[in-house]
Design a protein around this motif. Structure first.
Motif, mmCIF file in Angstrom:
data_model
loop_
_atom_site.group_PDB
_atom_site.id
_atom_site.type_symbol
_atom_site.label_atom_id
_atom_site.label_comp_id
_atom_site.label_asym_id
_atom_site.label_seq_id
_atom_site.Cartn_x
_atom_site.Cartn_y
_atom_site.Cartn_z
ATOM 1 N N TYR A 87 -0.804 -56.495 -42.994
ATOM 2 C CA TYR A 87 -0.333 -57.794 -42.503
ATOM 3 C C TYR A 87 -0.651 -58.863 -43.548
ATOM 4 O O TYR A 87 -1.814 -59.123 -43.854
ATOM 5 C CB TYR A 87 -1.000 -58.121 -41.168
ATOM 6 N N ILE A 88 0.401 -59.468 -44.100
ATOM 7 C CA ILE A 88 0.253 -60.475 -45.154
ATOM 8 C C ILE A 88 0.856 -61.789 -44.672
ATOM 9 O O ILE A 88 1.980 -61.822 -44.157
ATOM 10 C CB ILE A 88 0.949 -60.019 -46.454
ATOM 11 N N GLU A 89 0.110 -62.862 -44.835
ATOM 12 C CA GLU A 89 0.595 -64.190 -44.465
ATOM 13 C C GLU A 89 0.927 -64.982 -45.727
ATOM 14 O O GLU A 89 0.245 -64.865 -46.738
ATOM 15 C CB GLU A 89 -0.460 -64.941 -43.658
ATOM 16 N N PHE A 90 1.999 -65.780 -45.647
ATOM 17 C CA PHE A 90 2.322 -66.643 -46.780
ATOM 18 C C PHE A 90 2.088 -68.100 -46.397
ATOM 19 O O PHE A 90 2.160 -68.490 -45.231
ATOM 20 C CB PHE A 90 3.761 -66.429 -47.268
ATOM 21 N N PHE A 91 1.794 -68.890 -47.409
ATOM 22 C CA PHE A 91 1.612 -70.323 -47.232
ATOM 23 C C PHE A 91 1.882 -70.991 -48.572
ATOM 24 O O PHE A 91 1.985 -70.324 -49.615
ATOM 25 C CB PHE A 91 0.201 -70.648 -46.726
ATOM 26 N N VAL A 92 2.029 -72.291 -48.553
ATOM 27 C CA VAL A 92 2.284 -73.051 -49.777
ATOM 28 C C VAL A 92 1.050 -73.885 -50.093
ATOM 29 O O VAL A 92 0.529 -74.602 -49.232
ATOM 30 C CB VAL A 92 3.522 -73.958 -49.630
ATOM 31 N N GLU A 93 0.595 -73.763 -51.334
ATOM 32 C CA GLU A 93 -0.590 -74.506 -51.768
ATOM 33 C C GLU A 93 -0.396 -74.914 -53.222
ATOM 34 O O GLU A 93 -0.067 -74.080 -54.068
ATOM 35 C CB GLU A 93 -1.837 -73.630 -51.621
ATOM 36 N N ASN A 94 -0.579 -76.195 -53.492
ATOM 37 C CA ASN A 94 -0.403 -76.725 -54.852
ATOM 38 C C ASN A 94 0.964 -76.343 -55.423
ATOM 39 O O ASN A 94 1.080 -75.901 -56.570
ATOM 40 C CB ASN A 94 -1.520 -76.229 -55.775
ATOM 41 N N ASP A 95 1.998 -76.526 -54.594
ATOM 42 C CA ASP A 95 3.380 -76.230 -54.995
ATOM 43 C C ASP A 95 3.558 -74.793 -55.462
ATOM 44 O O ASP A 95 4.337 -74.505 -56.372
ATOM 45 C CB ASP A 95 3.840 -77.189 -56.101
ATOM 46 N N GLU A 96 2.846 -73.890 -54.827
ATOM 47 C CA GLU A 96 2.976 -72.466 -55.140
ATOM 48 C C GLU A 96 3.010 -71.667 -53.849
ATOM 49 O O GLU A 96 2.247 -71.947 -52.914
ATOM 50 C CB GLU A 96 1.808 -71.995 -56.011
ATOM 51 N N LEU A 97 3.923 -70.699 -53.791
ATOM 52 C CA LEU A 97 3.965 -69.800 -52.644
ATOM 53 C C LEU A 97 2.885 -68.742 -52.823
ATOM 54 O O LEU A 97 2.873 -68.021 -53.820
ATOM 55 C CB LEU A 97 5.339 -69.130 -52.541
ATOM 56 N N GLU A 142 6.716 -58.029 -58.932
ATOM 57 C CA GLU A 142 5.542 -57.522 -59.643
ATOM 58 C C GLU A 142 4.345 -58.465 -59.481
ATOM 59 O O GLU A 142 3.196 -58.019 -59.428
ATOM 60 C CB GLU A 142 5.869 -57.326 -61.127
ATOM 61 N N TYR A 143 4.618 -59.762 -59.395
ATOM 62 C CA TYR A 143 3.543 -60.744 -59.227
ATOM 63 C C TYR A 143 2.937 -60.659 -57.829
ATOM 64 O O TYR A 143 1.713 -60.679 -57.663
ATOM 65 C CB TYR A 143 4.088 -62.150 -59.481
ATOM 66 N N TYR A 144 3.796 -60.540 -56.824
ATOM 67 C CA TYR A 144 3.312 -60.571 -55.445
ATOM 68 C C TYR A 144 2.902 -59.199 -54.911
ATOM 69 O O TYR A 144 2.023 -59.107 -54.050
ATOM 70 C CB TYR A 144 4.385 -61.161 -54.531
ATOM 71 N N LEU A 145 3.531 -58.148 -55.397
ATOM 72 C CA LEU A 145 3.321 -56.826 -54.802
ATOM 73 C C LEU A 145 2.684 -55.828 -55.757
ATOM 74 O O LEU A 145 2.522 -54.661 -55.413
ATOM 75 C CB LEU A 145 4.654 -56.283 -54.280
ATOM 76 N N GLY A 146 2.351 -56.273 -56.956
ATOM 77 C CA GLY A 146 1.604 -55.422 -57.868
ATOM 78 C C GLY A 146 2.459 -54.675 -58.871
ATOM 79 O O GLY A 146 3.686 -54.656 -58.793
ATOM 80 N N LYS A 147 1.791 -54.056 -59.821
ATOM 81 C CA LYS A 147 2.467 -53.318 -60.882
ATOM 82 C C LYS A 147 2.871 -51.925 -60.400
ATOM 83 O O LYS A 147 2.686 -51.566 -59.252
ATOM 84 C CB LYS A 147 1.545 -53.201 -62.101
#
Length: 372
Positions: free
Chosen positions: A355-365, A244-249
């Protein structure tokens, strides 16, 4: 709408599940040493197998439906596998690690590490046989009406916790209703009578008192990310837990490792969402690496299968998604060719691949859509 999940049980474990109102999966005597930890001493194959089970349990939401599949056992005169239900999930998934403190291990006769609690929803005494559910076709007018999720599970020997589509759940529910003349077992406590092979009312209510450790794969995922090691199964489990956080409600159905053929093709994550008055179907391909040329070939298989077997029973707008590691060199010829491949895929299917890219920033995906 809720997702329905089928848990595989035997006559011994089924009785305990009913009496203590929980469901779970596990494997042998493996201790999970990577929960909330960045390192593990487990063999990578063993770890990935366990993380796959975590992904399966992480897809389950409070309010989802649970059906039990009782395995065939000649020793116990259970000559056909049967489906029993229906129960409702009342807790998030949790961990009860293997060891001396694991709850009900001796009663179960095995270790069940990943668990959820349940309550009665529509409980029917009689189970529906595997033949009645999967092989009987007298009311089937098209192949897409068969219970393919369970047929594929049978063919491939998949894990002990399998989701089924909304259509498949309604069909299985109706089979249970018909088998029991629409009579629901009215009780607050249950057990299983192995002689009659029926769910029965019990006068003894047993409270579940086991440990409930939160499942947290993030430190392990970050550890693998920083070490530049493969972590696709961890990524799937983590995104499922936080969908729900990453892909919406408005998510109304979640599946993972969704078989789409008798071969090895599986959709990493499949989601159904409400989109206003319409419904959206999101097949998601996950890669812990950067996206590469030819990646749409696999997604094309998913799209073709969904058009033939899923969408006829659940009309939806098809919106495929690719989630992969961020590519920093976007001026490269290789990246340009990748975008050309996406555009060809879109034109061929008359849809848009997100097209979605992931990365890590401030200890968060973090996930970020790349517009092209």
């Amino acid at each position: 709408m809720a997702t329905a999940h089928v848990f595989i049980v035997n006559s011994q474990t089924f009785k305990v599940h009913l009496e203590y109102m929980f469901a779970g999966t596990g494997v042998r005597d493996e201790y999970i040493d990577f929960n909330s930890q960045s390192n593990s001493t487990l063999n990578h194959k063993t770890e990935n197998n366990l993380v796959g089970m975590i992904a399966d349990i992480n897809r389950i939401r409070i309010g989802d439906h649970i059906i039990f599949y009782l395995q065939q056992s000649g020793q116990n005169k259970i000559f056909e596998g049967k489906f029993y239900g229906i129960f409702e999930v009342i807790s998030s998934s949790f961990l009860d690690n293997y060891g001396g403190e694991q709850y009900l291990t001796s009663e179960l006769g095995k270790s069940l590490t990943f668990r959820i609690q349940i309550k009665p929803y529509e409980v029917y005494q009689e189970g529906v046989t595997e033949w009645e559910a999967l092989d009987e076709i007298k009311n089937i007018t098209s192949p897409n009406q068969m219970l393919w999720s369970l047929i594929y599970r049978k063919l491939k020997g998949n894990r002990g916790n399998t989701m089924i589509t909304s259509y498949e759940f309604e069909r299985l529910r109706q089979l249970l209703r018909n088998k029991n003349n629409k009579n629901i077992l009215d009780s607050s406590a249950f057990s299983f009578d192995i002689e009659t092979q029926k769910i029965i009312s019990s006068s003894l209510f047993r409270e579940y008192k086991g440990r409930k450790e939160e499942i947290n794969l993030f430190p392990r995922l970050i550890g693998k990310f920083n070490a530049n090691r493969q972590f696709e199964s961890h990524l799937q489990a983590y995104i499922l837990q936080n969908a729900e956080y990453y892909l919406g409600k408005y998510i109304e159905w979640i599946g993972n490792e969704v078989s789409c053929g008798v071969g090895m093709q599986r959709i990493d994550i499949l989601i159904s969402k409400k989109k206003g008055i319409n419904r959206e179907c999101l097949p998601i391909e996950l890669k812990s690496t950067e996206a590469y040329l030819g990646i749409t070939n696999q997604i094309q298989r998913y799209v073709d299968w969904l058009h033939q077997y899923y969408l006829p029973n659940c009309p939806s707008d098809l919106s495929p998604i690719l989630i992969s590691r961020r590519i920093d060199m976007k001026e490269s010829e290789c990246f340009s060719s990748l975008i050309n491949e996406f555009n060809f895929f879109n034109k061929f299917n008359n849809i848009k691949l997100k097209y979605i890219e992931f990365f890590v920033e401030n200890d968060e995906l973090k996930l970020e859509e790349y517009e092209y």
